[in-house]
Design a protein around this motif. Sequence first.
Motif, PDB file in Angstrom:
ATOM      1  N   ASN A 148       0.796  -1.222   0.000  1.00 16.56           N
ATOM      2  CA  ASN A 148       0.000   0.000   0.000  1.00 16.56           C
ATOM      3  C   ASN A 148       0.834   1.280   0.000  1.00 16.56           C
ATOM      4  OD1 ASN A 148      -2.356  -1.506   0.061  1.00 16.56           O
ATOM      5  ND2 ASN A 148      -2.338  -1.623   2.277  1.00 16.56           N
ATOM      6  N   THR A 149       2.140   1.171  -0.113  1.00 17.86           N
ATOM      7  CA  THR A 149       2.985   2.357  -0.100  1.00 17.86           C
ATOM      8  C   THR A 149       3.127   2.992  -1.471  1.00 17.86           C
ATOM      9  OG1 THR A 149       4.964   1.015  -0.354  1.00 17.86           O
ATOM     10  CG2 THR A 149       4.308   1.594   1.887  1.00 17.86           C
ATOM     11  N   GLY A 150       2.648   2.343  -2.496  1.00 19.46           N
ATOM     12  CA  GLY A 150       2.691   2.916  -3.835  1.00 19.46           C
ATOM     13  C   GLY A 150       3.717   2.243  -4.718  1.00 19.46           C
ATOM     14  N   PRO A 151       3.758   2.642  -5.992  1.00 22.07           N
ATOM     15  CA  PRO A 151       4.632   1.974  -6.966  1.00 22.07           C
ATOM     16  C   PRO A 151       6.121   2.149  -6.690  1.00 22.07           C
ATOM     17  CG  PRO A 151       3.614   3.904  -7.935  1.00 22.07           C
ATOM     18  CD  PRO A 151       2.974   3.699  -6.591  1.00 22.07           C
ATOM     19  N   LYS A 152       6.501   3.218  -5.989  1.00 23.01           N
ATOM     20  CA  LYS A 152       7.920   3.445  -5.719  1.00 23.01           C
ATOM     21  C   LYS A 152       8.498   2.357  -4.826  1.00 23.01           C
ATOM     22  CE  LYS A 152      11.076   6.986  -4.067  1.00 23.01           C
ATOM     23  NZ  LYS A 152      11.187   8.330  -3.513  1.00 23.01           N
ATOM     24  N   PHE A 153       7.695   1.821  -3.887  1.00 26.71           N
ATOM     25  CA  PHE A 153       8.170   0.818  -2.948  1.00 26.71           C
ATOM     26  C   PHE A 153       7.528  -0.541  -3.177  1.00 26.71           C
ATOM     27  CE2 PHE A 153       8.601   4.902  -0.796  1.00 26.71           C
ATOM     28  CZ  PHE A 153       9.954   4.888  -0.550  1.00 26.71           C
ATOM     29  N   PHE A 154       6.894  -0.745  -4.318  1.00 31.39           N
ATOM     30  CA  PHE A 154       6.208  -2.006  -4.587  1.00 31.39           C
ATOM     31  C   PHE A 154       7.170  -3.182  -4.642  1.00 31.39           C
ATOM     32  CE2 PHE A 154       4.081  -5.172  -7.253  1.00 31.39           C
ATOM     33  CZ  PHE A 154       2.913  -5.318  -6.528  1.00 31.39           C
ATOM     34  N   HIS A 155       8.440  -2.936  -4.986  1.00 31.16           N
ATOM     35  CA  HIS A 155       9.423  -4.028  -5.049  1.00 31.16           C
ATOM     36  C   HIS A 155       9.689  -4.644  -3.679  1.00 31.16           C
ATOM     37  CE1 HIS A 155      11.925  -0.575  -3.980  1.00 31.16           C
ATOM     38  NE2 HIS A 155      12.778  -1.438  -3.464  1.00 31.16           N
ATOM     39  N   LEU A 156       9.292  -3.961  -2.595  1.00 35.46           N
ATOM     40  CA  LEU A 156       9.476  -4.506  -1.255  1.00 35.46           C
ATOM     41  C   LEU A 156       8.367  -5.472  -0.859  1.00 35.46           C
ATOM     42  CD1 LEU A 156      10.455  -1.236   0.623  1.00 35.46           C
ATOM     43  CD2 LEU A 156      11.964  -3.084  -0.056  1.00 35.46           C
ATOM     44  N   HIS A 157       7.254  -5.475  -1.589  1.00 42.82           N
ATOM     45  CA  HIS A 157       6.098  -6.281  -1.202  1.00 42.82           C
ATOM     46  C   HIS A 157       6.445  -7.767  -1.202  1.00 42.82           C
ATOM     47  CE1 HIS A 157       2.058  -7.700  -0.759  1.00 42.82           C
ATOM     48  NE2 HIS A 157       2.154  -8.392  -1.870  1.00 42.82           N
ATOM     49  N   GLY A 158       6.201  -8.414  -0.080  1.00 39.37           N
ATOM     50  CA  GLY A 158       6.426  -9.851   0.020  1.00 39.37           C
ATOM     51  C   GLY A 158       7.865 -10.267   0.217  1.00 39.37           C
ATOM     52  N   ARG A 159       8.782  -9.337   0.329  1.00 36.64           N
ATOM     53  CA  ARG A 159      10.185  -9.679   0.508  1.00 36.64           C
ATOM     54  C   ARG A 159      10.397 -10.205   1.926  1.00 36.64           C
ATOM     55  NH1 ARG A 159      14.748  -6.138  -2.065  1.00 36.64           N
ATOM     56  NH2 ARG A 159      13.582  -6.868  -3.829  1.00 36.64           N
ATOM     57  N   ARG A 160      11.150 -11.297   2.037  1.00 33.36           N
ATOM     58  CA  ARG A 160      11.383 -11.941   3.329  1.00 33.36           C
ATOM     59  C   ARG A 160      12.795 -11.640   3.814  1.00 33.36           C
ATOM     60  NH1 ARG A 160      10.957 -17.679   2.631  1.00 33.36           N
ATOM     61  NH2 ARG A 160      12.052 -17.226   0.735  1.00 33.36           N
ATOM     62  N   TYR A 161      12.900 -11.329   5.097  1.00 26.79           N
ATOM     63  CA  TYR A 161      14.177 -11.002   5.711  1.00 26.79           C
ATOM     64  C   TYR A 161      14.441 -11.940   6.881  1.00 26.79           C
ATOM     65  CZ  TYR A 161      14.344  -6.626   3.134  1.00 26.79           C
ATOM     66  OH  TYR A 161      14.398  -5.695   2.144  1.00 26.79           O
ATOM     67  N   ASP A 162      15.720 -12.276   7.089  1.00 31.13           N
ATOM     68  CA  ASP A 162      16.136 -13.054   8.241  1.00 31.13           C
ATOM     69  C   ASP A 162      17.520 -12.573   8.655  1.00 31.13           C
ATOM     70  OD1 ASP A 162      16.176 -14.876  10.282  1.00 31.13           O
ATOM     71  OD2 ASP A 162      15.782 -16.619   9.026  1.00 31.13           O
ATOM     72  N   ALA A 163      17.918 -12.898   9.856  1.00 36.67           N
ATOM     73  CA  ALA A 163      19.193 -12.439  10.397  1.00 36.67           C
ATOM     74  C   ALA A 163      20.331 -13.371   9.992  1.00 36.67           C
ATOM     75  CB  ALA A 163      19.108 -12.365  11.912  1.00 36.67           C
ATOM     76  N   CYS A 164      21.513 -12.792   9.884  1.00 38.87           N
ATOM     77  CA  CYS A 164      22.731 -13.555   9.631  1.00 38.87           C
ATOM     78  C   CYS A 164      23.501 -13.629  10.942  1.00 38.87           C
ATOM     79  CB  CYS A 164      23.569 -12.859   8.570  1.00 38.87           C
ATOM     80  SG  CYS A 164      25.159 -13.673   8.250  1.00 38.87           S
ATOM     81  N   TRP A 165      24.410 -14.590  11.035  1.00 40.61           N
ATOM     82  CA  TRP A 165      25.228 -14.726  12.248  1.00 40.61           C
ATOM     83  C   TRP A 165      26.150 -13.530  12.430  1.00 40.61           C
ATOM     84  CZ3 TRP A 165      23.529 -18.038  15.565  1.00 40.61           C
ATOM     85  CH2 TRP A 165      22.873 -19.190  15.132  1.00 40.61           C
ATOM     86  N   CYS A 166      26.419 -12.772  11.371  1.00 35.71           N
ATOM     87  CA  CYS A 166      27.300 -11.606  11.500  1.00 35.71           C
ATOM     88  C   CYS A 166      26.584 -10.417  12.120  1.00 35.71           C
ATOM     89  CB  CYS A 166      27.878 -11.228  10.143  1.00 35.71           C
ATOM     90  SG  CYS A 166      26.693 -10.551   8.970  1.00 35.71           S
ATOM     91  N   GLY A 167      25.261 -10.490  12.266  1.00 43.00           N
ATOM     92  CA  GLY A 167      24.515  -9.426  12.909  1.00 43.00           C
ATOM     93  C   GLY A 167      23.707  -8.559  11.970  1.00 43.00           C
TER      94      GLY A 167
END
Length: 68
Positions: free
Chosen positions: A30-49
């Motif tokens: 819902n943030t608009g076309p400028k940030f649509f590439h973030l939709h559904g992106r999954r993030y997780d942590a690495c051991w480096c922090g």
Amino acid sequence: MADTPAVTADSYCTNTAPVPGIVRTVNAKNTGPKFFHLHGRRYDACWCGKEVSLTERDNLRRHKPPQE
């Protein structure tokens, strides 16, 4: 930290396995076309922090560890 993964000659982290736990999903539809590439992106942590996005095979993308 003793479990910090190795770093390559060009300063990239060699770890591809995320820390076991909760995967964070970004809902930016819902943030608009400028940030649509973030939709559904999954993030997780690495051991480096650092928090890094995941590939389709649930591996961490290539990233540089945080600066100290």
